[in-house]
Design an enzyme around this catalytic site. Sequence first.
Site, PDB file in Angstrom:
ATOM      1  N   GLU A 178      -0.037  56.990 -88.881  1.00  0.00           N
ATOM      2  CA  GLU A 178      -0.362  56.942 -87.462  1.00  0.00           C
ATOM      3  C   GLU A 178      -0.390  58.362 -86.894  1.00  0.00           C
ATOM      4  O   GLU A 178       0.332  59.259 -87.362  1.00  0.00           O
ATOM      5  CB  GLU A 178       0.663  56.093 -86.703  1.00  0.00           C
ATOM      6  CG  GLU A 178       0.668  54.633 -87.103  1.00  0.00           C
ATOM      7  CD  GLU A 178      -0.683  53.983 -86.883  1.00  0.00           C
ATOM      8  OE1 GLU A 178      -1.311  54.236 -85.838  1.00  0.00           O
ATOM      9  OE2 GLU A 178      -1.124  53.232 -87.770  1.00  0.00           O
ATOM     10  N   ASN A 229      -8.445  54.561 -89.731  1.00  0.00           N
ATOM     11  CA  ASN A 229      -8.277  53.132 -89.954  1.00  0.00           C
ATOM     12  C   ASN A 229      -9.021  52.366 -88.862  1.00  0.00           C
ATOM     13  O   ASN A 229      -8.766  52.548 -87.673  1.00  0.00           O
ATOM     14  CB  ASN A 229      -6.783  52.790 -89.927  1.00  0.00           C
ATOM     15  CG  ASN A 229      -6.523  51.302 -89.998  1.00  0.00           C
ATOM     16  OD1 ASN A 229      -7.323  50.546 -90.545  1.00  0.00           O
ATOM     17  ND2 ASN A 229      -5.384  50.880 -89.442  1.00  0.00           N
ATOM     18  N   HIS A 240     -41.415  46.611 -44.201  1.00  0.00           N
ATOM     19  CA  HIS A 240     -40.281  47.473 -43.908  1.00  0.00           C
ATOM     20  C   HIS A 240     -39.372  46.851 -42.851  1.00  0.00           C
ATOM     21  O   HIS A 240     -39.800  46.090 -41.980  1.00  0.00           O
ATOM     22  CB  HIS A 240     -40.728  48.863 -43.423  1.00  0.00           C
ATOM     23  CG  HIS A 240     -42.025  48.877 -42.684  1.00  0.00           C
ATOM     24  ND1 HIS A 240     -43.094  49.641 -43.076  1.00  0.00           N
ATOM     25  CD2 HIS A 240     -42.436  48.184 -41.601  1.00  0.00           C
ATOM     26  CE1 HIS A 240     -44.113  49.433 -42.260  1.00  0.00           C
ATOM     27  NE2 HIS A 240     -43.737  48.556 -41.358  1.00  0.00           N
TER      28      HIS A 240
END
Length: 334
Positions: A27, A42, A236
């Site tokens: 680790e 891993n 618009h």
Amino acid sequence: AVAELEQPGGLGRVIADGAGHLERIVEARDASPEELAIGRVNAGLYALPAPEIFARLAGLKADNAQGELYLTDAVSGAARDGRRVQLVSLADPHEALGVNDRLELARVHRLLSERKVRQLALGGATFLEPATTTVGAEVEAGRDCVVEGGVTLLGRTTLGAGVTVRAGAWLRDCRVADGATIEPCSVLDGAVVGAGCRVGPFARLRPGAVLEPAARVGNFVEVKNATLGAGARAGHLAYLGDATVGAGANIGAGVVTCNYDGTAKHRTTIGERAFIGSDTLLVAPVEVGADATTGAGSVITRDVPAGALAVERAPQKTIEGWAARRRGRREKSD
């Protein structure tokens, strides 16, 4: 499974023997500087024999920098005891990336978007600025689409052939048919846009908005739970909510369908080729017939028959010489 990463970060490093089999997994917090320099990580995917693995898990100890039980120690223990552990490299090393903070989350989000952009581009769509474009996993795009920079496509959005989506547009769960154009900075959510339509710039289509072929929704127009028929136009500054607009109708600037009475929503129906003058307020429920016209500034509270003109406003009053009299009053007050 393992992967080779240029920036392995906090992922566990995989140490292999000379034959390429597992020696141990370290680790990151327990790794030496030399081990941290290893790029093989891993991926957290295993095929393990039972019940042997359960016996090894039962023997784990938390004698590490984090004071935790490392499941990887069970696999390393098997290798140490002479069990051959085969290492299988992932075809896409990015599949091994972990997400432990918001920056890592952003990184994998960008990778997933880039993967989808690549898939659609190889299928015939054009992305002018892939680095600033966000595309969800379920999005589909037809051939010869053009997507400009800063666009976000989410959910089950589908773009037909030849669609153009201009800079800054945001679409979620929309269906955009062939040849339509979404202009810059428009927001579409749960909308259906027909072939050859044009939307925006700065338009908003909310859920239930349906534009039939060649309809036009311009800048600062909001459409909610409403259908615009083929060739209908709202150029618009209008709000069309809970409405049906017939084919070829024209919606002037400032038109509002007043659909909510404080308790319930009501629908407005506008017939084919109707002309709704600027600043008309249509107080639902109300219907304007085919080929009818409303005068600018009218508040329409009753149905307008087909072909009729409806005008509702106070008569104009013109006072001659008003400016001079006002100046005179000001001079006297001074």
